[in-house]
Design an enzyme around this catalytic site. Structure first.
Site, PDB file in Angstrom:
ATOM      1  N   MET A  35      60.314  56.598 -31.738  1.00 31.38           N
ATOM      2  CA  MET A  35      59.506  56.729 -32.961  1.00 31.38           C
ATOM      3  C   MET A  35      59.819  58.065 -33.634  1.00 31.38           C
ATOM      4  O   MET A  35      59.052  58.535 -34.481  1.00 31.38           O
ATOM      5  CB  MET A  35      58.018  56.626 -32.611  1.00 31.38           C
ATOM      6  CG  MET A  35      57.672  55.259 -32.012  1.00 31.38           C
ATOM      7  SD  MET A  35      55.955  54.791 -32.192  1.00 31.38           S
ATOM      8  CE  MET A  35      55.145  56.099 -31.336  1.00 31.38           C
ATOM      9  N   ASP A  40      63.891  66.733 -25.873  1.00 28.68           N
ATOM     10  CA  ASP A  40      64.932  66.636 -24.831  1.00 28.68           C
ATOM     11  C   ASP A  40      64.890  65.320 -24.050  1.00 28.68           C
ATOM     12  O   ASP A  40      65.910  64.855 -23.552  1.00 28.68           O
ATOM     13  CB  ASP A  40      64.778  67.779 -23.825  1.00 28.68           C
ATOM     14  CG  ASP A  40      65.089  69.107 -24.457  1.00 28.68           C
ATOM     15  OD1 ASP A  40      65.562  69.122 -25.611  1.00 28.68           O
ATOM     16  OD2 ASP A  40      64.843  70.142 -23.796  1.00 28.68           O
ATOM     17  N   HIS A  42      64.130  62.296 -25.247  1.00 26.66           N
ATOM     18  CA  HIS A  42      64.880  61.299 -26.020  1.00 26.66           C
ATOM     19  C   HIS A  42      66.385  61.585 -25.950  1.00 26.66           C
ATOM     20  O   HIS A  42      67.198  60.675 -25.835  1.00 26.66           O
ATOM     21  CB  HIS A  42      64.490  61.349 -27.502  1.00 26.66           C
ATOM     22  CG  HIS A  42      63.057  61.005 -27.784  1.00 26.66           C
ATOM     23  ND1 HIS A  42      62.146  61.930 -28.232  1.00 26.66           N
ATOM     24  CD2 HIS A  42      62.390  59.832 -27.690  1.00 26.66           C
ATOM     25  CE1 HIS A  42      60.981  61.345 -28.416  1.00 26.66           C
ATOM     26  NE2 HIS A  42      61.088  60.085 -28.091  1.00 26.66           N
ATOM     27  N   GLY A 152      62.302  56.082 -21.597  1.00 27.54           N
ATOM     28  CA  GLY A 152      61.865  57.145 -20.697  1.00 27.54           C
ATOM     29  C   GLY A 152      60.872  56.602 -19.671  1.00 27.54           C
ATOM     30  O   GLY A 152      60.037  55.755 -19.982  1.00 27.54           O
ATOM     31  N   LYS A 154      58.593  58.305 -18.560  1.00 20.28           N
ATOM     32  CA  LYS A 154      57.307  58.949 -18.819  1.00 20.28           C
ATOM     33  C   LYS A 154      56.242  57.926 -19.214  1.00 20.28           C
ATOM     34  O   LYS A 154      55.120  57.972 -18.742  1.00 20.28           O
ATOM     35  CB  LYS A 154      57.447  60.002 -19.913  1.00 20.28           C
ATOM     36  CG  LYS A 154      56.100  60.548 -20.219  1.00 20.28           C
ATOM     37  CD  LYS A 154      56.075  61.522 -21.329  1.00 20.28           C
ATOM     38  CE  LYS A 154      54.666  61.626 -21.797  1.00 20.28           C
ATOM     39  NZ  LYS A 154      54.345  60.641 -22.817  1.00 20.28           N
ATOM     40  N   GLN A 158      54.557  51.264 -20.127  1.00 22.89           N
ATOM     41  CA  GLN A 158      55.389  50.680 -21.187  1.00 22.89           C
ATOM     42  C   GLN A 158      56.720  50.186 -20.621  1.00 22.89           C
ATOM     43  O   GLN A 158      57.147  49.059 -20.883  1.00 22.89           O
ATOM     44  CB  GLN A 158      55.626  51.721 -22.280  1.00 22.89           C
ATOM     45  CG  GLN A 158      56.724  51.347 -23.263  1.00 22.89           C
ATOM     46  CD  GLN A 158      56.860  52.328 -24.409  1.00 22.89           C
ATOM     47  OE1 GLN A 158      56.023  52.358 -25.292  1.00 22.89           O
ATOM     48  NE2 GLN A 158      57.916  53.133 -24.429  1.00 22.89           N
ATOM     49  N   SER A 190      56.779  65.363 -24.670  1.00 18.27           N
ATOM     50  CA  SER A 190      56.248  64.259 -25.473  1.00 18.27           C
ATOM     51  C   SER A 190      56.207  64.730 -26.922  1.00 18.27           C
ATOM     52  O   SER A 190      55.958  65.916 -27.189  1.00 18.27           O
ATOM     53  CB  SER A 190      54.827  63.929 -25.004  1.00 18.27           C
ATOM     54  OG  SER A 190      54.125  63.236 -26.009  1.00 18.27           O
ATOM     55  N   SER A 191      56.424  63.795 -27.848  1.00 16.87           N
ATOM     56  CA  SER A 191      56.353  64.174 -29.260  1.00 16.87           C
ATOM     57  C   SER A 191      54.944  64.659 -29.599  1.00 16.87           C
ATOM     58  O   SER A 191      54.751  65.410 -30.544  1.00 16.87           O
ATOM     59  CB  SER A 191      56.715  62.981 -30.146  1.00 16.87           C
ATOM     60  OG  SER A 191      57.981  62.494 -29.776  1.00 16.87           O
ATOM     61  N   ARG A 192      53.967  64.219 -28.825  1.00 15.95           N
ATOM     62  CA  ARG A 192      52.576  64.610 -29.118  1.00 15.95           C
ATOM     63  C   ARG A 192      52.235  66.020 -28.610  1.00 15.95           C
ATOM     64  O   ARG A 192      51.187  66.547 -28.974  1.00 15.95           O
ATOM     65  CB  ARG A 192      51.603  63.590 -28.527  1.00 15.95           C
ATOM     66  CG  ARG A 192      51.662  62.253 -29.255  1.00 15.95           C
ATOM     67  CD  ARG A 192      50.619  61.266 -28.772  1.00 15.95           C
ATOM     68  NE  ARG A 192      50.501  60.128 -29.663  1.00 15.95           N
ATOM     69  CZ  ARG A 192      51.035  58.910 -29.447  1.00 15.95           C
ATOM     70  NH1 ARG A 192      51.735  58.685 -28.357  1.00 15.95           N
ATOM     71  NH2 ARG A 192      50.867  57.937 -30.329  1.00 15.95           N
TER      72      ARG A 192
HETATM   73  O1  PAF Z   1      58.007  54.836 -26.659  1.00 13.84           O
HETATM   74  C1  PAF Z   1      58.083  54.754 -27.901  1.00 13.84           C
HETATM   75  O2  PAF Z   1      58.515  55.668 -28.585  1.00 13.84           O
HETATM   76  C2  PAF Z   1      57.663  53.447 -28.571  1.00 13.84           C
HETATM   77  O3  PAF Z   1      56.559  52.889 -27.936  1.00 13.84           O
HETATM   78  C3  PAF Z   1      58.797  52.426 -28.716  1.00 13.84           C
HETATM   79  C4  PAF Z   1      59.298  51.944 -27.379  1.00 13.84           C
HETATM   80  C5  PAF Z   1      59.944  53.036 -29.498  1.00 13.84           C
HETATM   81  C6  PAF Z   1      58.293  51.206 -29.496  1.00 13.84           C
HETATM   82  O4  PAF Z   1      57.831  51.549 -30.765  1.00 13.84           O
END
Ligand code: PAF
Length: 287
Positions: A35, A40, A42, A152, A154, A158, A190-192
């Site tokens: 997203m 790092d 990603h 990931g 992490k 998911q 994390s991006s957050r």
């Molecule tokens: O992990 C993420 O960034 C998102 O949930 C994903 C897998 C790209 C789906 O939008």
């Protein structure tokens, strides 16, 4: 591995045509779904995908259907130019950055759901989140036709659900999970993380410290789920965090452990808040 600027494709139809052509020519495609707001973690996926495949596609799409009404869809960081440069430097060939209206020209009526696991752990607090994730990942697979897709570890639940979707629905895609990249303090990247103040970021190191302490206790012979969860909670709460959940699941099927004791390889899953930022992490515990 290529290092020049990646091609940026915005249109679903254009990427699908590109991918069909590439596959027809026998090229292998690696997909890194993201997203954006890349870090790092990603980049480790992009590096691996570029190494393994002829073509590495990175999708950057803040997927509206995986966000709840009161979640951070609007404030989720968006910076395509910087992300594209990072991906190029890591060897990506193509960035796929569609608009929401191109991905969802009309409201989606067909969703992928995992009825067993979608309501557990994060899913218990984020209604519809996992069907949103699975559905967009299924779309991304059909648009970019990857041989391998990289995620990931992490986002443990998911990743588990994506692997299960691929298995249950026979997607011809290999899923590679890559280790969590951590800050020096142990905080999972994390991006957050960028939502947090410097102080909260420091305090949030307690999440992984608590998970490691619980694993250590397990390795020293404590098999009581309650005891192990208590350790994680204590670390986080002592650092000023607010627990959303701490759960222990069987690593084989991600279902909760019914007995009070751990008898097989398991995973401790945690979600908590530091300030207003919701963070997740996990640790595997196995003999
Ligand atoms: O992990 C993420 O960034 C998102 O949930 C994903 C897998 C790209 C789906 O939008």
């Amino acid at each position: 591995m290529r290092k020049d600027s990646p091609k940026i494709i915005h249109k679903v139809a254009e990427l699908q045509k590109f991918a069909l052509n590439a596959r027809a020519k026998g090229k292998s495609i690696g997909l890194v779904p993201t997203m954006g707001a890349l870090h790092d973690g990603h980049i480790s996926l992009v590096l691996r995908s570029a190494k393994d495949n002829d073509i590495c596609i990175v999708s950057i799409f803040v997927n509206p259907i995986q966000f709840g009404k009161n979640e951070d869809f609007d404030k989720y960081p968006r910076r395509l130019k910087i992300d594209a440069e990072l991906c190029g430097a890591a060897g990506a060939s193509v960035i796929f950055a569609p608009s929401a209206s191109d991905m969802y020209p009309v409201p989606i009526q067909t969703l992928v759901r995992n009825f067993e696991l979608e309501g557990l752990y994060c899913g218990a607090y984020r209604t519809g989140h996992f069907s949103g994730v699975l559905s967009v990942v299924a779309k991304l697979f059909n648009i970019s036709l990857p041989k391998i897709a990289y995620f990931g570890e992490k986002d443990y639940q998911q990743l588990f659900l994506i692997k299960k979707m691929v298995f249950d629905l026979n997607f011809p895609v290999k899923i590679v999970g890559m280790p969590t990249i951590r800050e020096k303090s142990g905080l999972a990247r994390s991006s957050r993380n960028e939502y947090m103040t410097a102080e909260e970021r420091e305090q949030a190191a307690a999440i992984y410290a608590g998970l490691k302490a619980a694993r250590q206790k397990f390795e020293n012979g404590t098999v009581s789920c309650a005891e192990l969860k208590k350790i994680v909670k204590k670390y986080i709460e002592n650092a000023g965090g607010k627990i959303q959940y701490v759960e222990i699941a069987k690593d084989s099927d991600l279902l909760s452990i019914k007995s009070a004791k751990i008898t097989e390889p398991s995973v401790i899953l945690v979600a908590c808040f530091f300030g207003k930022t919701r963070l997740i992490d996990h640790i595997i515990i196995a003999d």
